[in-house]
Design a protein around this motif. Structure first.
Motif, PDB file in Angstrom:
ATOM      1  N   ILE A  66      41.340 106.264  27.378  1.00 14.75           N
ATOM      2  CA  ILE A  66      42.304 106.779  27.881  1.00 14.75           C
ATOM      3  C   ILE A  66      42.959 107.693  27.211  1.00 14.75           C
ATOM      4  N   ILE A  67      42.808 107.646  25.953  1.00 20.20           N
ATOM      5  CA  ILE A  67      43.751 108.222  25.203  1.00 20.20           C
ATOM      6  C   ILE A  67      43.264 109.400  24.824  1.00 20.20           C
ATOM      7  N   ASP A  68      42.803 109.682  24.665  1.00 21.04           N
ATOM      8  CA  ASP A  68      41.739 110.404  24.914  1.00 21.04           C
ATOM      9  C   ASP A  68      42.094 111.798  26.412  1.00 21.04           C
ATOM     10  N   ARG A  69      42.553 111.287  27.077  1.00 24.65           N
ATOM     11  CA  ARG A  69      43.272 112.143  27.948  1.00 24.65           C
ATOM     12  C   ARG A  69      44.293 112.179  28.263  1.00 24.65           C
ATOM     13  N   LEU A  70      45.181 111.719  27.509  1.00 24.82           N
ATOM     14  CA  LEU A  70      46.779 111.815  27.591  1.00 24.82           C
ATOM     15  C   LEU A  70      47.008 112.381  26.096  1.00 24.82           C
ATOM     16  N   ARG A  71      48.266 113.184  25.989  1.00 28.44           N
ATOM     17  CA  ARG A  71      48.748 113.258  24.922  1.00 28.44           C
ATOM     18  C   ARG A  71      49.279 112.290  23.605  1.00 28.44           C
ATOM     19  N   ARG A  72      49.035 111.914  23.093  1.00 22.11           N
ATOM     20  CA  ARG A  72      49.623 111.310  21.819  1.00 22.11           C
ATOM     21  C   ARG A  72      50.308 110.504  21.047  1.00 22.11           C
ATOM     22  N   ARG A  73      51.368 111.680  21.067  1.00 29.32           N
ATOM     23  CA  ARG A  73      52.517 111.492  20.777  1.00 29.32           C
ATOM     24  C   ARG A  73      53.207 110.388  21.571  1.00 29.32           C
ATOM     25  N   GLN A  74      53.243 111.074  23.349  1.00 29.39           N
ATOM     26  CA  GLN A  74      53.949 110.340  23.964  1.00 29.39           C
ATOM     27  C   GLN A  74      53.158 109.329  24.401  1.00 29.39           C
ATOM     28  N   VAL A  75      52.439 108.720  24.140  1.00 29.99           N
ATOM     29  CA  VAL A  75      51.507 107.474  24.639  1.00 29.99           C
ATOM     30  C   VAL A  75      52.279 106.437  22.938  1.00 29.99           C
ATOM     31  N   MET A  76      52.174 107.215  21.696  1.00 28.13           N
ATOM     32  CA  MET A  76      52.824 106.381  20.881  1.00 28.13           C
ATOM     33  C   MET A  76      54.408 105.928  21.108  1.00 28.13           C
ATOM     34  N   ILE A  77      55.526 106.451  21.958  1.00 27.32           N
ATOM     35  CA  ILE A  77      56.405 107.007  21.929  1.00 27.32           C
ATOM     36  C   ILE A  77      56.472 105.531  22.937  1.00 27.32           C
ATOM     37  N   VAL A  78      56.252 105.715  24.070  1.00 24.59           N
ATOM     38  CA  VAL A  78      55.801 104.850  25.207  1.00 24.59           C
ATOM     39  C   VAL A  78      55.734 102.788  24.603  1.00 24.59           C
ATOM     40  N   CYS A  79      54.667 103.376  23.560  1.00 28.23           N
ATOM     41  CA  CYS A  79      54.231 101.817  23.081  1.00 28.23           C
ATOM     42  C   CYS A  79      54.876 100.860  21.813  1.00 28.23           C
ATOM     43  N   ASP A  80      55.937 101.947  21.149  1.00 25.69           N
ATOM     44  CA  ASP A  80      56.795 101.845  20.111  1.00 25.69           C
ATOM     45  C   ASP A  80      58.106 101.162  21.532  1.00 25.69           C
ATOM     46  N   TRP A  81      58.469 101.787  22.583  1.00 27.42           N
ATOM     47  CA  TRP A  81      60.508 101.285  23.074  1.00 27.42           C
ATOM     48  C   TRP A  81      59.023  99.799  24.054  1.00 27.42           C
ATOM     49  N   GLY A  82      57.477  99.848  24.320  1.00 25.20           N
ATOM     50  CA  GLY A  82      57.172  98.690  25.596  1.00 25.20           C
ATOM     51  C   GLY A  82      57.598  97.340  24.743  1.00 25.20           C
ATOM     52  N   ARG A  83      57.071  97.529  22.566  1.00 27.81           N
ATOM     53  CA  ARG A  83      57.072  96.906  21.822  1.00 27.81           C
ATOM     54  C   ARG A  83      58.608  96.131  21.243  1.00 27.81           C
ATOM     55  N   ALA A  84      59.290  96.835  20.793  1.00 27.88           N
ATOM     56  CA  ALA A  84      60.536  96.575  21.193  1.00 27.88           C
ATOM     57  C   ALA A  84      61.215  95.905  22.186  1.00 27.88           C
ATOM     58  N   ALA A  85      61.358  95.919  23.710  1.00 29.64           N
ATOM     59  CA  ALA A  85      61.416  95.677  24.293  1.00 29.64           C
ATOM     60  C   ALA A  85      61.144  93.784  24.678  1.00 29.64           C
ATOM     61  N   VAL A  86      59.326  94.283  24.930  1.00 31.06           N
ATOM     62  CA  VAL A  86      58.723  92.383  24.877  1.00 31.06           C
ATOM     63  C   VAL A  86      59.531  92.277  23.271  1.00 31.06           C
ATOM     64  N   LEU A  87      59.674  92.276  22.333  1.00 27.30           N
ATOM     65  CA  LEU A  87      59.439  91.359  21.053  1.00 27.30           C
ATOM     66  C   LEU A  87      61.380  90.970  20.949  1.00 27.30           C
ATOM     67  N   ALA A  88      61.773  91.781  21.732  1.00 26.40           N
ATOM     68  CA  ALA A  88      63.195  90.655  21.716  1.00 26.40           C
ATOM     69  C   ALA A  88      63.687  89.597  22.952  1.00 26.40           C
ATOM     70  N   SER A  89      62.699  89.451  23.861  1.00 28.30           N
ATOM     71  CA  SER A  89      62.557  88.403  24.563  1.00 28.30           C
ATOM     72  C   SER A  89      62.555  87.594  23.833  1.00 28.30           C
ATOM     73  N   VAL A  90      62.057  87.171  22.475  1.00 25.73           N
ATOM     74  CA  VAL A  90      61.764  85.971  21.996  1.00 25.73           C
ATOM     75  C   VAL A  90      63.191  85.304  21.452  1.00 25.73           C
ATOM     76  N   PRO A  91      64.263  85.995  20.450  1.00 29.34           N
ATOM     77  CA  PRO A  91      65.340  85.819  19.878  1.00 29.34           C
ATOM     78  C   PRO A  91      67.028  85.399  21.282  1.00 29.34           C
ATOM     79  N   LEU A  92      66.360  86.070  22.580  1.00 31.40           N
ATOM     80  CA  LEU A  92      67.063  86.282  23.511  1.00 31.40           C
ATOM     81  C   LEU A  92      66.473  84.335  24.264  1.00 31.40           C
ATOM     82  N   ALA A  93      65.292  83.967  23.677  1.00 29.94           N
ATOM     83  CA  ALA A  93      64.916  83.022  24.920  1.00 29.94           C
ATOM     84  C   ALA A  93      65.112  81.823  23.604  1.00 29.94           C
TER      85      ALA A  93
END
Length: 409
Positions: A66-93
């Motif tokens: 899948i990554i070989d079909r996409l722009r790799r920088r955009q993949v990294m940016i989406v993953c960074d924001w996704g990890r930040a959002a998911v991890l924030a649920s732990v201190p909130l819970a």
């Protein structure tokens, strides 16, 4: 460092700095949330370790295609924001009083999925930013970032956990992922999307054939996978030994872990020199062999001068892993055509990280059955054998690793 004068590489360098700093806090904070807040058993800590890496087995191979079909920088940016959002649920819970071990498992699984895509894209993106004859320097610079983060991250994380509690210490990791995404956004070098019309299964098989068809890549994969299997068995048990049996504070555990970062700095300085002095092949197997027996001393540790056994092992492992990683990763990148980089890295990650969830689970099961110290000893014996994959191959005496002439057909 001349590479840092390049704006695009500097953006990747700063993104990696932020991401690695947060990730190193996560190394301690996630299991310590389980141990100190939820009072998890050895088995539950092992399952958590498995969840953190299970995605490399489940989605590792399709991620590369899948990554070989996409722009790799955009993949990294989406993953960074996704990890930040998911991890924030732990201190909130935790703040709401509803945090449980199953939420930690779920967060670890989702974080692992984002990390699969981020890491494969990240390793495939560097050759786009620098010339191939600069890959060793680029990888060494990024390894310095990782080791400096390893040096300061665990100790800072330990004290953050001690004073803020483990769940709120995760906020620093959330911030690291967010800052990494912003830094990646500053890179301006154009990147073209790969072809996306092919059959996904066929493209995955191309990556598998490329790696398994190369005798040197096969050996490197076997060595790394074996080392990772037994390392994953040992790591959560060492944490339990220090936190529960020896009663060390999170700050003290962080300081011990930081010694790996000091060793990593030495390793980054040594890598090029060792490759010239010994040759690239011998450097690979020696970097795995020399630190491995020191894990045999860790089960002897007590809350006195014998903590030096843990400190010595952390330091030596830090040296070895950086020397090994820079050498083998630079070879992999130089030996692979750009159109296959994502699939090559994903296949390698599938093979070498696929043993991590198994190792974490085995560590948890053995920890319950035979005890924490005995489990570390079993893992240490197994880790001493990993170097044989490289030693019993042409890599044993190769002074220079060849650049592959593979082309896409």
């Amino acid at each position: 460092m001349t590479l840092l004068r390049d704006r695009n590489f500097r953006g990747l360098f700063l993104a990696d700095t932020a991401s690695q700093a947060g990730a190193q806090i996560l190394v301690l904070a996630m299991p310590l949330v389980a141990v100190t807040v939820l009072h998890a058993s050895a088995f539950e800590v092992g399952v958590l370790a498995m969840c953190q890496t299970l995605a490399f087995v489940v989605i590792g191979l399709p991620a590369g295609a899948i990554i070989d079909r996409l722009r790799r920088r955009q993949v990294m940016i989406v993953c960074d924001w996704g990890r930040a959002a998911v991890l924030a649920s732990v201190p909130l819970a935790w703040w709401l009083g509803v945090l449980g071990i199953y939420q930690l498992y779920a967060v670890a699984l989702v974080l692992g999925a984002f990390t699969v895509f981020f890491d494969v894209a990240y390793q495939s993106y560097l050759p786009h930013l620098v010339e191939r004859d600069q890959l060793v320097r680029g990888n060494a610079a990024l390894e310095v970032v990782r080791t400096v983060a390893q040096l300061g991250g665990p100790s800072a994380g330990g004290y953050l956990i001690q004073f803020l509690t483990a769940p709120f210490a995760l906020v620093a990791t959330v911030a690291g992922f967010a800052w990494s995404a912003l830094c990646l956004g500053t890179i301006r070098k154009p990147e073209y999307r790969g072809a996306g019309a092919g059959h996904l299964g066929k493209e995955i098989l191309e990556g598998l054939r490329f790696v398994l068809g190369d005798r040197l890549l096969r050996r490197i994969a076997g060595c790394t996978a074996t080392s990772n299997l037994f390392g994953a068995m040992a790591q959560p048990m060492v944490l339990l030994l220090l936190a529960r049996e020896l009663g060390l504070s999170p700050g003290a555990i962080g300081l011990l872990a930081a010694l790996g970062g000091i060793g990593g700095l030495l390793g980054a300085w040594l890598t090029g020199r060792l490759a010239v002095l010994l040759g690239q092949g011998p450097t690979l197997w020696l970097a795995i062999l020399v630190p491995a027996p020191l894990l045999l001393l860790v089960p002897l540790a007590q809350a006195d001068w014998r903590l030096a056994f843990v400190a010595l092992q952390e330091f030596a492992f830090g040296v070895g892993v950086v020397v090994y990683n820079v050498t083998q990763l630079s070879f992999r990148q130089a030996a692979t055509p750009d159109a296959l980089l994502g699939r090559m890295n994903a296949t390698m990650r599938f093979m070498v990280w696929g043993t991590l969830p198994l190792g974490g689970l085995l560590g948890g099961v053995l920890g319950e059955a035979i005890g924490v110290r005995a489990t570390i000893l079993v893992a240490a014996v197994g880790g001493c054998l990993a170097f044989l994959w490289v030693f019993a191959s042409p890599l044993r005496t190769m002074r220079e690793l060849p650049v592959s002439s593979h082309t896409l057909r």
